[in-house]
Enzyme design. Structure first.
Site, PDB file in Angstrom:
ATOM      1  N   GLU A  95      31.009  37.123   5.798  1.00  0.00           N
ATOM      2  CA  GLU A  95      30.498  35.736   6.576  1.00  0.00           C
ATOM      3  C   GLU A  95      29.553  36.658   8.086  1.00  0.00           C
ATOM      4  OE1 GLU A  95      29.085  34.150   9.070  1.00  0.00           O
ATOM      5  OE2 GLU A  95      30.669  34.461  10.688  1.00  0.00           O
ATOM      6  N   GLU A 116      21.932  38.143  13.253  1.00  0.00           N
ATOM      7  CA  GLU A 116      22.876  39.210  13.261  1.00  0.00           C
ATOM      8  C   GLU A 116      22.912  40.202  12.775  1.00  0.00           C
ATOM      9  OE1 GLU A 116      26.006  38.711  15.138  1.00  0.00           O
ATOM     10  OE2 GLU A 116      25.596  36.496  15.618  1.00  0.00           O
TER      11      GLU A 116
END
Length: 416
Positions: free
Chosen positions: A151, A160
């Site tokens: 994830e 991210e």
């Protein structure tokens, strides 16, 4: 992740409802966090699971969770947790590999046909400038896994900066023909009204209008032209049909393909409703058709921003028994922790369907565009690890085929 039911249930269904993929498999969970995906994989019948997390503290939590559920490798269970950056990991703590089961061989035969010998993805030669990132050497067969799950998604999908680690793990540890979960990621954009930005609040603060409130709004708007807004956008503030911006194939893409620029065209909604016919989000195993809000007036609407979101797919390529789409769309009727990325325009653009735009022009009213068109690019910062740079170029398109002045705005998303 645990409290975000949309994403957690999507991963659970992809892992637990595809027994032919998981049963007897060796699984690598990149960025394992609390270990929930590793435990889903174990419950689905994986023979061995390695969870990796770069934070020693988080890895300790994961080990405790795994042990509390009787799944730790040290106690005869299938899960081993490692505290390490995946790029610095020398070897995986996998048990000796047994002879492949018929299910594993069938799984290999099904997926290997999509790959060239040696595991290299079938794709055209990348441009010379995309050869900067070196591909790691493939681990020996006894160190390879059948399934890679992670994830990794962030705000605007790429914030991210974790996708590069997932691709490294794929190239280093995943066997040729192995599965990447999820295997496809797609970015979408749509036009947003002022409500999409949240700035309309400052026009009327609990029934009061004060000069300082407008100053606050102007200050926030100035900031939003440098730093992308991260917030949930209700469907009623989406004023165009969504447009597909860019797609990533996680089984075949190179690390350099994380940076991209893609065109878009956001047409004014011709019906005054957002029916989004054919846009289906399969979230947590349930099929949900996105619906527009009825009762909206067809006619000019003011576009204040471009709204960005993503879907990730656990497609039939690897999840043959049960496909899942994890959607963050504002039209899906559900919220996720990612919310949406909102790119404020320098000046609002009036949008209207072609017939309404022509009528408004004939009546001497403010000229309305029939679409907002341009390019949107995303690029990882070369100076700051967790920083995503976004460049938006846009111009209104009019019913007579002409275009207005092109504007360009540079935004960023970063850790404060």
């Amino acid at each position: 992740m645990l409290s975000d039911k949309v994403r957690t249930q999507a991963y659970r269904n992809a892992l637990e409802l595809n027994p032919r993929l998981l049963r007897g498999a060796r699984v690598l969970d990149v960025g394992c966090g609390t270990g929930i995906l590793s435990m889903f994989a174990a419950r689905a019948g994986a023979a061995a699971v390695v969870g990796i997390d770069g934070s020693p503290q988080i890895a300790r939590f994961a080990r405790a969770n795994v042990a509390a559920n009787g799944l730790a490798a040290g106690a005869g269970g299938p899960i081993a947790i490692v505290a390490s950056k995946v790029e610095k990991l020398a070897e995986l703590p996998l048990p000796p590999q047994a002879q492949g089961t018929p299910q594993q061989q069938q799984r290999h035969n099904h997926t290997a046909r999509h790959l060239q010998p040696g595991g290299a993805a079938q794709r055209g030669e990348a441009p010379a400038q995309q050869q900067a990132v070196s591909v790691p050497a493939k681990a020996p067969p006894e160190q390879q896994v059948d399934v890679l799950v992670s994830e990794w998604m962030g705000y605007a999908l790429l914030f991210e900066s974790m996708l590069g680690s997932v691709l490294y793990a794929r190239d280093r540890w995943l066997r040729p023909g192995g599965a990447v979960l999820p295997d496809v990621a797609r970015l979408y954009v749509a036009a947003g009204g002022e409500g999409a930005t949240g700035l309309e609040f400052w026009h009327d603060v609990y029934g009061f209008r004060q000069a300082c409130m407008e100053d606050v709004r102007d200050s926030l708007a100035s900031d939003a032209l440098r730093t992308a807004l991260l917030r949930y956008v209700p469907a009623r503030h989406v004023i165009s049909e969504p447009a597909s911006l860019h797609s990533f194939d996680l089984a075949t893409m190179s690390a350099d393909e994380q940076d991209f620029t893609a065109p878009f065209r956001l047409a004014a909604n011709g019906s005054g409703k957002r029916e989004c016919v054919g846009v289906v989000a399969v979230v947590a195993g349930a099929c949900m058709r996105s619906r527009g809000r009825s009762g909206q007036q067809a006619g000019p609407q003011t576009c204040h921003a471009v709204v960005v979101w993503f879907d990730t797919l656990f497609s039939e390529r690897f999840c043959a028994e049960h496909q899942v789409t994890l959607s963050t769309s504002p039209l899906s009727g559900t919220q996720t922790h990612w919310g949406h990325t909102v790119l404020l325009l320098k000046q609002p653009v009036l949008l209207a369907p072609a017939d309404a735009a022509a009528a408004a022009a004939g009546g001497g009213a403010q000229r309305a565009a029939v679409a907002l068109a341009g390019q949107l690019g995303m690029e990882r910062s070369r100076q700051t690890h967790r920083r995503l740079n976004i460049v938006l170029r846009y111009a209104p398109q009019y019913v007579d085929g002409s275009a207005g002045q092109e504007e360009m705005v540079r935004y960023s998303i970063s850790v404060a």
